[in-house]
Motif scaffolding. Structure first.
Motif, PDB file in Angstrom:
ATOM      1  N   LEU A  31       0.825  -1.199   0.000  1.00 12.71           N
ATOM      2  CA  LEU A  31       0.000   0.000   0.000  1.00 12.71           C
ATOM      3  C   LEU A  31       0.867   1.259   0.000  1.00 12.71           C
ATOM      4  O   LEU A  31       0.580   2.212  -0.721  1.00 12.71           O
ATOM      5  CB  LEU A  31      -0.932  -0.007   1.210  1.00 12.71           C
ATOM      6  CG  LEU A  31      -1.921   1.137   1.308  1.00 12.71           C
ATOM      7  CD1 LEU A  31      -2.887   1.106   0.140  1.00 12.71           C
ATOM      8  CD2 LEU A  31      -2.658   1.068   2.620  1.00 12.71           C
ATOM      9  N   LEU A  32       1.939   1.273   0.769  1.00 14.33           N
ATOM     10  CA  LEU A  32       2.850   2.423   0.780  1.00 14.33           C
ATOM     11  C   LEU A  32       3.522   2.623  -0.572  1.00 14.33           C
ATOM     12  O   LEU A  32       3.690   3.752  -1.029  1.00 14.33           O
ATOM     13  CB  LEU A  32       3.902   2.251   1.867  1.00 14.33           C
ATOM     14  CG  LEU A  32       3.426   2.484   3.298  1.00 14.33           C
ATOM     15  CD1 LEU A  32       4.542   2.164   4.280  1.00 14.33           C
ATOM     16  CD2 LEU A  32       2.966   3.910   3.470  1.00 14.33           C
ATOM     17  N   VAL A  33       3.895   1.535  -1.228  1.00 14.01           N
ATOM     18  CA  VAL A  33       4.521   1.645  -2.554  1.00 14.01           C
ATOM     19  C   VAL A  33       3.548   2.259  -3.545  1.00 14.01           C
ATOM     20  O   VAL A  33       3.909   3.142  -4.326  1.00 14.01           O
ATOM     21  CB  VAL A  33       5.015   0.261  -3.031  1.00 14.01           C
ATOM     22  CG1 VAL A  33       5.402   0.295  -4.494  1.00 14.01           C
ATOM     23  CG2 VAL A  33       6.179  -0.211  -2.182  1.00 14.01           C
ATOM     24  N   VAL A  34       2.297   1.840  -3.517  1.00 13.80           N
ATOM     25  CA  VAL A  34       1.296   2.395  -4.431  1.00 13.80           C
ATOM     26  C   VAL A  34       1.055   3.870  -4.140  1.00 13.80           C
ATOM     27  O   VAL A  34       0.970   4.693  -5.060  1.00 13.80           O
ATOM     28  CB  VAL A  34      -0.022   1.585  -4.325  1.00 13.80           C
ATOM     29  CG1 VAL A  34      -1.160   2.275  -5.052  1.00 13.80           C
ATOM     30  CG2 VAL A  34       0.188   0.180  -4.872  1.00 13.80           C
ATOM     31  N   ILE A  35       0.993   4.235  -2.875  1.00 15.40           N
ATOM     32  CA  ILE A  35       0.786   5.642  -2.515  1.00 15.40           C
ATOM     33  C   ILE A  35       1.960   6.494  -2.987  1.00 15.40           C
ATOM     34  O   ILE A  35       1.774   7.569  -3.565  1.00 15.40           O
ATOM     35  CB  ILE A  35       0.554   5.786  -0.998  1.00 15.40           C
ATOM     36  CG1 ILE A  35      -0.810   5.211  -0.625  1.00 15.40           C
ATOM     37  CG2 ILE A  35       0.664   7.238  -0.554  1.00 15.40           C
ATOM     38  CD1 ILE A  35      -1.048   5.113   0.862  1.00 15.40           C
ATOM     39  N   PHE A  36       3.184   6.031  -2.748  1.00 13.64           N
ATOM     40  CA  PHE A  36       4.359   6.767  -3.215  1.00 13.64           C
ATOM     41  C   PHE A  36       4.351   6.909  -4.729  1.00 13.64           C
ATOM     42  O   PHE A  36       4.736   7.941  -5.266  1.00 13.64           O
ATOM     43  CB  PHE A  36       5.652   6.097  -2.757  1.00 13.64           C
ATOM     44  CG  PHE A  36       6.084   6.505  -1.379  1.00 13.64           C
ATOM     45  CD1 PHE A  36       6.416   7.812  -1.111  1.00 13.64           C
ATOM     46  CD2 PHE A  36       6.148   5.588  -0.356  1.00 13.64           C
ATOM     47  CE1 PHE A  36       6.811   8.205   0.155  1.00 13.64           C
ATOM     48  CE2 PHE A  36       6.539   5.955   0.913  1.00 13.64           C
ATOM     49  CZ  PHE A  36       6.867   7.269   1.166  1.00 13.64           C
ATOM     50  N   TRP A  37       3.944   5.873  -5.430  1.00 17.04           N
ATOM     51  CA  TRP A  37       3.944   5.906  -6.896  1.00 17.04           C
ATOM     52  C   TRP A  37       3.014   7.008  -7.394  1.00 17.04           C
ATOM     53  O   TRP A  37       3.389   7.807  -8.249  1.00 17.04           O
ATOM     54  CB  TRP A  37       3.532   4.551  -7.460  1.00 17.04           C
ATOM     55  CG  TRP A  37       3.434   4.579  -8.947  1.00 17.04           C
ATOM     56  CD1 TRP A  37       2.313   4.703  -9.709  1.00 17.04           C
ATOM     57  CD2 TRP A  37       4.519   4.529  -9.877  1.00 17.04           C
ATOM     58  NE1 TRP A  37       2.619   4.722 -11.030  1.00 17.04           N
ATOM     59  CE2 TRP A  37       3.975   4.612 -11.166  1.00 17.04           C
ATOM     60  CE3 TRP A  37       5.893   4.412  -9.728  1.00 17.04           C
ATOM     61  CZ2 TRP A  37       4.761   4.584 -12.302  1.00 17.04           C
ATOM     62  CZ3 TRP A  37       6.665   4.387 -10.874  1.00 17.04           C
ATOM     63  CH2 TRP A  37       6.104   4.465 -12.130  1.00 17.04           C
ATOM     64  N   ILE A  40       4.171  10.745  -5.638  1.00 11.32           N
ATOM     65  CA  ILE A  40       5.510  11.302  -5.796  1.00 11.32           C
ATOM     66  C   ILE A  40       6.104  10.990  -7.171  1.00 11.32           C
ATOM     67  O   ILE A  40       6.445  11.893  -7.926  1.00 11.32           O
ATOM     68  CB  ILE A  40       6.444  10.799  -4.671  1.00 11.32           C
ATOM     69  CG1 ILE A  40       5.943  11.305  -3.329  1.00 11.32           C
ATOM     70  CG2 ILE A  40       7.879  11.250  -4.916  1.00 11.32           C
ATOM     71  CD1 ILE A  40       6.685  10.763  -2.145  1.00 11.32           C
ATOM     72  N   PHE A  41       6.260   9.722  -7.492  1.00  8.38           N
ATOM     73  CA  PHE A  41       7.001   9.347  -8.694  1.00  8.38           C
ATOM     74  C   PHE A  41       6.279   9.716  -9.984  1.00  8.38           C
ATOM     75  O   PHE A  41       6.885  10.259 -10.908  1.00  8.38           O
ATOM     76  CB  PHE A  41       7.308   7.849  -8.689  1.00  8.38           C
ATOM     77  CG  PHE A  41       8.162   7.420  -7.532  1.00  8.38           C
ATOM     78  CD1 PHE A  41       9.349   8.067  -7.255  1.00  8.38           C
ATOM     79  CD2 PHE A  41       7.781   6.392  -6.702  1.00  8.38           C
ATOM     80  CE1 PHE A  41      10.143   7.699  -6.181  1.00  8.38           C
ATOM     81  CE2 PHE A  41       8.557   5.999  -5.629  1.00  8.38           C
ATOM     82  CZ  PHE A  41       9.737   6.659  -5.374  1.00  8.38           C
ATOM     83  N   ARG A  42       4.994   9.441 -10.079  1.00  5.29           N
ATOM     84  CA  ARG A  42       4.260   9.709 -11.308  1.00  5.29           C
ATOM     85  C   ARG A  42       4.184  11.202 -11.633  1.00  5.29           C
ATOM     86  O   ARG A  42       4.458  11.603 -12.768  1.00  5.29           O
ATOM     87  CB  ARG A  42       2.865   9.091 -11.203  1.00  5.29           C
ATOM     88  CG  ARG A  42       2.133   9.020 -12.498  1.00  5.29           C
ATOM     89  CD  ARG A  42       0.949   8.075 -12.384  1.00  5.29           C
ATOM     90  NE  ARG A  42       0.164   8.119 -13.577  1.00  5.29           N
ATOM     91  CZ  ARG A  42      -1.074   8.574 -13.629  1.00  5.29           C
ATOM     92  NH1 ARG A  42      -1.663   8.992 -12.527  1.00  5.29           N
ATOM     93  NH2 ARG A  42      -1.720   8.608 -14.753  1.00  5.29           N
ATOM     94  N   PRO A  43       3.830  12.087 -10.688  1.00  3.88           N
ATOM     95  CA  PRO A  43       3.830  13.523 -11.008  1.00  3.88           C
ATOM     96  C   PRO A  43       5.221  14.046 -11.374  1.00  3.88           C
ATOM     97  O   PRO A  43       5.352  14.919 -12.232  1.00  3.88           O
ATOM     98  CB  PRO A  43       3.323  14.181  -9.731  1.00  3.88           C
ATOM     99  CG  PRO A  43       2.549  13.128  -9.036  1.00  3.88           C
ATOM    100  CD  PRO A  43       3.237  11.844  -9.375  1.00  3.88           C
ATOM    101  N   GLN A  44       6.267  13.510 -10.735  1.00  4.75           N
ATOM    102  CA  GLN A  44       7.624  13.941 -11.059  1.00  4.75           C
ATOM    103  C   GLN A  44       7.976  13.573 -12.495  1.00  4.75           C
ATOM    104  O   GLN A  44       8.613  14.353 -13.208  1.00  4.75           O
ATOM    105  CB  GLN A  44       8.623  13.322 -10.083  1.00  4.75           C
ATOM    106  CG  GLN A  44      10.058  13.676 -10.360  1.00  4.75           C
ATOM    107  CD  GLN A  44      10.344  15.154 -10.238  1.00  4.75           C
ATOM    108  OE1 GLN A  44       9.685  15.868  -9.494  1.00  4.75           O
ATOM    109  NE2 GLN A  44      11.315  15.640 -10.969  1.00  4.75           N
ATOM    110  N   GLN A  45       7.575  12.400 -12.944  1.00  2.00           N
ATOM    111  CA  GLN A  45       7.837  11.988 -14.319  1.00  2.00           C
ATOM    112  C   GLN A  45       7.101  12.885 -15.306  1.00  2.00           C
ATOM    113  O   GLN A  45       7.643  13.242 -16.356  1.00  2.00           O
ATOM    114  CB  GLN A  45       7.428  10.535 -14.528  1.00  2.00           C
ATOM    115  CG  GLN A  45       8.332   9.550 -13.841  1.00  2.00           C
ATOM    116  CD  GLN A  45       7.834   8.127 -13.951  1.00  2.00           C
ATOM    117  OE1 GLN A  45       6.704   7.867 -14.350  1.00  2.00           O
ATOM    118  NE2 GLN A  45       8.686   7.182 -13.580  1.00  2.00           N
TER     119      GLN A  45
END
Length: 116
Positions: A31-37, A40-45
């Motif tokens: 669940l934490l990995v999905v939330i971070f994705w 954080i990661f998707r908007p940064q990309q």
């Protein structure tokens, strides 16, 4: 006198339960990995792709703002990585393309923040 007798308990399930126990224990981490994705990661990309597209579309005549706050008009692209910008009449400087923070259109006025 004060000690109560201990009774044997019935045999329980074998330790090291099934795959369901492992999945239940890993659910908070997943669940934490999905939330971070998604946060954080998707908007940064997306921001990185938009920045790269903006830098690739710089052409002669565009008004650009450098990361240092210098505003100037692109006079020519020296090579693939450098730009030549005119910051005042007759004053031209070279700027690395990656240091461009914003590209303003040709007709957009520059806000000099001068008091009225």
């Amino acid at each position: 006198m004060f000690v109560t007798p201990a009774y044997a308990q019935a045999a329980g399930a074998a330790p090291g339960g099934g795959i369901n126990d492992i999945l239940i224990q890993l659910m908070p981490i997943l669940l934490l990995v999905v939330i971070f994705w998604f946060l954080i990661f998707r908007p940064q990309q997306k921001r990185l792709k938009a920045q790269q597209a903006m830098l690739a579309s710089i052409k002669r005549g565009d008004t650009v703002v450098s990361t240092g706050g210098i505003i100037g008009k692109v006079t020519k692209a020296v090579d693939g990585e450098d730009l030549e910008i005119e910051i005042a009449t007759g004053i031209k400087v070279k700027l690395v393309r990656g240091m461009v923070a914003d590209v303003r259109s040709k007709g957009e006025p520059v806000n000099d923040n001068k008091p009225a």
